[in-house]
Scaffold this motif. Structure first.
Motif, mmCIF file in Angstrom:
data_model
loop_
_atom_site.group_PDB
_atom_site.id
_atom_site.type_symbol
_atom_site.label_atom_id
_atom_site.label_comp_id
_atom_site.label_asym_id
_atom_site.label_seq_id
_atom_site.Cartn_x
_atom_site.Cartn_y
_atom_site.Cartn_z
ATOM 1 N N LEU A 1 1.033 -1.044 -0.036
ATOM 2 C CA LEU A 1 0.123 -0.043 0.063
ATOM 3 C C LEU A 1 1.355 0.981 0.020
ATOM 4 O O LEU A 1 1.937 1.234 0.478
ATOM 5 C CB LEU A 1 -1.267 0.212 1.487
ATOM 6 C CG LEU A 1 -1.835 -1.111 1.969
ATOM 7 C CD1 LEU A 1 -2.049 -0.770 3.436
ATOM 8 C CD2 LEU A 1 -2.932 -1.068 0.549
ATOM 9 N N ALA A 2 0.455 2.254 -0.941
ATOM 10 C CA ALA A 2 1.199 3.796 -0.555
ATOM 11 C C ALA A 2 -0.044 4.904 0.623
ATOM 12 O O ALA A 2 -0.673 5.000 -0.509
ATOM 13 C CB ALA A 2 1.623 3.998 -1.849
ATOM 14 N N VAL A 3 -0.299 4.690 0.884
ATOM 15 C CA VAL A 3 -0.694 5.536 1.900
ATOM 16 C C VAL A 3 -0.148 6.646 2.410
ATOM 17 O O VAL A 3 1.324 7.227 2.691
ATOM 18 C CB VAL A 3 -1.315 4.603 3.395
ATOM 19 C CG1 VAL A 3 -1.736 3.294 2.699
ATOM 20 C CG2 VAL A 3 0.241 4.863 4.453
ATOM 21 N N ARG A 4 -1.127 8.045 2.937
ATOM 22 C CA ARG A 4 -0.554 9.263 2.457
ATOM 23 C C ARG A 4 -0.901 9.483 4.521
ATOM 24 O O ARG A 4 -2.613 8.624 4.974
ATOM 25 C CB ARG A 4 -1.420 10.497 2.318
ATOM 26 C CG ARG A 4 -1.474 10.250 0.737
ATOM 27 C CD ARG A 4 -0.669 11.432 -0.210
ATOM 28 N NE ARG A 4 -0.715 12.431 -0.044
ATOM 29 C CZ ARG A 4 0.122 13.490 0.562
ATOM 30 N NH1 ARG A 4 1.868 13.863 0.369
ATOM 31 N NH2 ARG A 4 -0.185 14.656 0.567
ATOM 32 N N LEU A 5 -0.412 9.991 5.477
ATOM 33 C CA LEU A 5 -0.245 10.149 6.735
ATOM 34 C C LEU A 5 -1.480 11.703 7.143
ATOM 35 O O LEU A 5 -0.831 12.825 6.459
ATOM 36 C CB LEU A 5 0.299 9.920 7.365
ATOM 37 C CG LEU A 5 0.707 8.312 7.720
ATOM 38 C CD1 LEU A 5 2.266 8.512 8.113
ATOM 39 C CD2 LEU A 5 0.509 7.474 8.047
ATOM 40 N N ALA A 6 -2.468 11.667 7.575
ATOM 41 C CA ALA A 6 -2.709 13.037 8.086
ATOM 42 C C ALA A 6 -1.620 13.120 9.223
ATOM 43 O O ALA A 6 -2.307 14.930 8.935
ATOM 44 C CB ALA A 6 -4.067 12.552 9.196
ATOM 45 N N ASP A 7 -1.010 13.140 10.674
ATOM 46 C CA ASP A 7 -0.629 13.464 11.379
ATOM 47 C C ASP A 7 1.350 13.525 10.966
ATOM 48 O O ASP A 7 2.036 14.331 11.942
ATOM 49 C CB ASP A 7 -0.110 12.960 12.417
ATOM 50 C CG ASP A 7 0.350 11.525 12.089
ATOM 51 O OD1 ASP A 7 0.448 11.310 10.937
ATOM 52 O OD2 ASP A 7 0.143 10.434 13.152
ATOM 53 N N ASN A 8 1.257 13.686 9.425
ATOM 54 C CA ASN A 8 2.959 13.285 8.871
ATOM 55 C C ASN A 8 4.066 12.670 9.572
ATOM 56 O O ASN A 8 5.195 13.523 9.465
ATOM 57 C CB ASN A 8 3.080 15.276 8.713
ATOM 58 C CG ASN A 8 4.413 15.655 7.432
ATOM 59 O OD1 ASN A 8 4.160 14.748 6.497
ATOM 60 N ND2 ASN A 8 5.051 16.485 7.970
ATOM 61 N N ALA A 9 3.851 12.273 10.125
ATOM 62 C CA ALA A 9 4.768 10.978 11.231
ATOM 63 C C ALA A 9 5.770 9.623 10.198
ATOM 64 O O ALA A 9 5.104 8.584 10.287
ATOM 65 C CB ALA A 9 4.069 10.572 12.068
ATOM 66 N N TYR A 10 5.904 10.905 9.222
ATOM 67 C CA TYR A 10 6.529 9.298 7.835
ATOM 68 C C TYR A 10 7.769 8.594 8.524
ATOM 69 O O TYR A 10 8.932 9.937 9.208
ATOM 70 C CB TYR A 10 6.359 10.195 6.880
ATOM 71 C CG TYR A 10 4.941 10.396 6.191
ATOM 72 C CD1 TYR A 10 4.902 9.109 4.876
ATOM 73 C CD2 TYR A 10 4.658 11.806 5.939
ATOM 74 C CE1 TYR A 10 3.248 9.718 4.271
ATOM 75 C CE2 TYR A 10 3.799 12.092 5.515
ATOM 76 C CZ TYR A 10 3.224 11.066 4.768
ATOM 77 O OH TYR A 10 1.570 11.312 4.052
ATOM 78 N N PRO A 11 8.063 7.875 8.605
ATOM 79 C CA PRO A 11 9.640 7.740 9.293
ATOM 80 C C PRO A 11 11.030 7.764 8.625
ATOM 81 O O PRO A 11 10.394 7.482 7.398
ATOM 82 C CB PRO A 11 9.104 5.917 9.544
ATOM 83 C CG PRO A 11 7.816 5.652 8.950
ATOM 84 C CD PRO A 11 7.333 7.024 8.321
#
Ligand code: FES
Length: 518
Positions: free
Chosen positions: A253-263
């Motif tokens: 999956l490639a998902v967008r995060l609501a809280d910008n907490a991308y590792p």
């Protein structure tokens, strides 16, 4: 967007335009090397050989990036699915060192190509975290860390990890990397053409005749070469390597995060099969890429459930704003844990193969390119013997070998003749597929969303196992060696090189006519 061997759309595929070759192939020439397959392995091999002074022709049955290169999650690792401990057990301590050196060199090769050819593909060296969540996983993790450290990989114990998971033990491994694989191979393809190499797309190899030179029959005419390299993930035809490789599907999956907490790092858990996470920016947008749910190709009844499981797992741990891409792709595990790279078993010395990369296809593609280049230009190295497809290793892999082939036999004699009701023809809902018994024959049926039935002979054209429906990808997948076909029976993946027999159904659904088509 480009086409891929699947009906789902990968993050990479959905963000790139079709590649347009600029040079024409010469049907009257004798090429030094003909490379079959326009993925990362084929293009890297072609570029290295062209730069070594060989005149190369690359033939791709569809478009470049059509196969697993367009569907990988593109992790570049020196920590491998086959641990260094396993390699030491199956081979030797020296061989484990050679593998470590080779995969390090493969990442270095990618970095050098990116710099030399100014390829904009989001490449970054980054750290990787591997974490355990119970005692058993902790024990396995400690063994991985110990053997990787012995190979000189920089590993440190961590008391924090960059993702919100409970863990009992975690290690950080430095000098791993990531990139956008399609942007990278487009750069390779342009560099290859600039060096004089020729790429032909929509050109399927039908047959080869190996006499003084190799005559390659294709859907766009005949070509002649001195050497041929099969970089098709698994070679077509019937060969020993098919019995030594097991096909798997993996889901991403490639998902967008609501809280910008991308590792910022690469992350792996220790589940069986394991989950993997990383971040990549594509066309100015950041995505968290998550993968897992691997299973043997053709051995899962409900492949859509794999996406549901993966999405639920990701949502449990991350604040997901949107799921933008879902896709699956294929990989092949070898019997003894190392890839098969070199002369194709049972073929003359000028026929080469690269397969069995497991989940480390991005790094092993570079290893394969260097090994095959070296053999063809006459530079013999220790890696030639280590990865030789003709090696016999009756070790841990031998168990896999026997189990796998027992499974092949079971599928031949069991699954070909189960009872199905003819009424299934009428009872299928749009979007459903089944293999049914019909007047003493087995028929593979798919009813599309418009209610139109598509019918094919379910007997795989490779070695005659029966295909099963992959609902996630709308494809007929063979459980034996991983050949895949679309709903109308057209080949998506080798080792099959002929389409399934197409069956026309008359309007009253009582008559079925068969047609051969290539
Ligand atoms: Fe070998 Fe189908 S892929 S029998």
């Amino acid at each position: 967007m480009i086409q891929r061997d699947a009906s789902t759309i990968s993050l990479w595929q959905g963000n790139i335009d079709p590649f347009q070759p600029t040079l024409m192939a010469d049907h009257t020439a004798t090429y030094d090397v003909i490379i079959v397959g326009g993925g990362i392995t084929g293009l890297t091999t072609a570029l290295l050989l062209q730069e070594a002074g060989k005149r190369c022709l690359l033939l791709e049955a569809n478009n470049i990036g059509f196969g697993t290169t367009g569907g990988t999650t593109a992790h570049l690792n020196t920590i491998l699915d086959t641990t260094y401990e396993q390699i030491e057990k199956n081979f030797s301590k020296e061989d484990a060192g050679l593998v470590r050196e080779s995969v390090g060199a493969a990442i270095g090769l990618i970095q050098q190509n990116i710099e030399r050819f100014s390829i904009d593909c989001g490449f970054d060296y980054t750290d990787a975290y591997l974490f355990a969540q119970d005692d058993q996983q902790t024990e396995a993790l400690e063994a991985i860390a110990k053997s990787a450290r012995a190979e000189g990989i920089n590993i440190t114990l961590q008391d924090k990890i960059p993702v919100p998971f409970h863990f009992t033990k975690a290690y950080k491994f430095t000098e791993q990397a990531r990139f956008n694989p399609l942007a990278y191979i487009y750069g390779l393809a342009r560099a290859f053409e600039k060096a004089g190499g020729v790429i032909v797309q929509d050109c399927r190899v039908i047959d080869i005749h190996n006499t003084k030179h190799i005559k390659v029959d294709t859907t766009t005419g005949e070509f002649t070469g001195m050497n041929i390299v099969y970089a098709t993930h698994i070679p077509p035809g019937i060969n020993l390597v098919h019995l030594r490789c097991i096909p798997y599907r993996s889901y991403a999956l490639a998902v967008r995060l609501a809280d910008n907490a991308y590792p910022a790092e690469l992350i792996y858990d220790m589940h069986e099969p394991y989950h993997y996470f990383r971040t990549q920016e594509v066309n100015g947008k950041k995505y968290l890429i998550a993968g897992g749910e691997d299973h043997q190709t053709g051995h899962h009844e409900n492949t859509e459930q794999c996406f549901r499981n993966l999405e639920a797992f990701v949502r449990e741990h991350f604040n997901v704003k949107s799921v933008d891409y879902k896709w699956s792709s294929q990989f092949y595990e070898s019997a003894d844990g190392l890839p098969y790279i070199g002369n194709m078993p049972g073929q003359p010395d000028n026929v080469y193969v690269a397969t069995g990369f497991g989940g480390n296809g991005m790094v092993y593609s570079g290893v394969a390119a260097m090994v095959i280049r070296n053999i063809i230009v006459g530079k013999h190295r220790a890696t030639e013997k280590l990865f030789d497809p003709n090696r016999i290793k009756p070790v841990a892999g031998f168990t896999n070998f026997v189990t796998h082939n027992a499974d092949v036999v079971k599928l031949f004699f069991g699954k070909l003749f189960p009872a199905h009701k003819l009424t299934a023809l009428a009872e299928m809902a749009p979007g459903e597929a089944q293999v049914v018994n019909y007047e003493g024959n087995r028929i593979a049926l798919y009813k599309d969303e418009e209610g139109v039935l598509h019918a094919v002979n379910p007997v795989c054209t490779h070695m005659k196992c029966e295909v099963g429906w992959n609902s996630a990808e709308h494809s007929w997948d063979c459980p034996c060696h991983g050949a895949r076909y679309d709903a109308d029976g057209r080949v998506l993946n080798t080792p099959a090189d002929r389409n399934l027999e197409h069956l026309d159904i008359s309007h009253d659904t009582t008559k079925v006519e068969a047609h051969e088509h290539i």
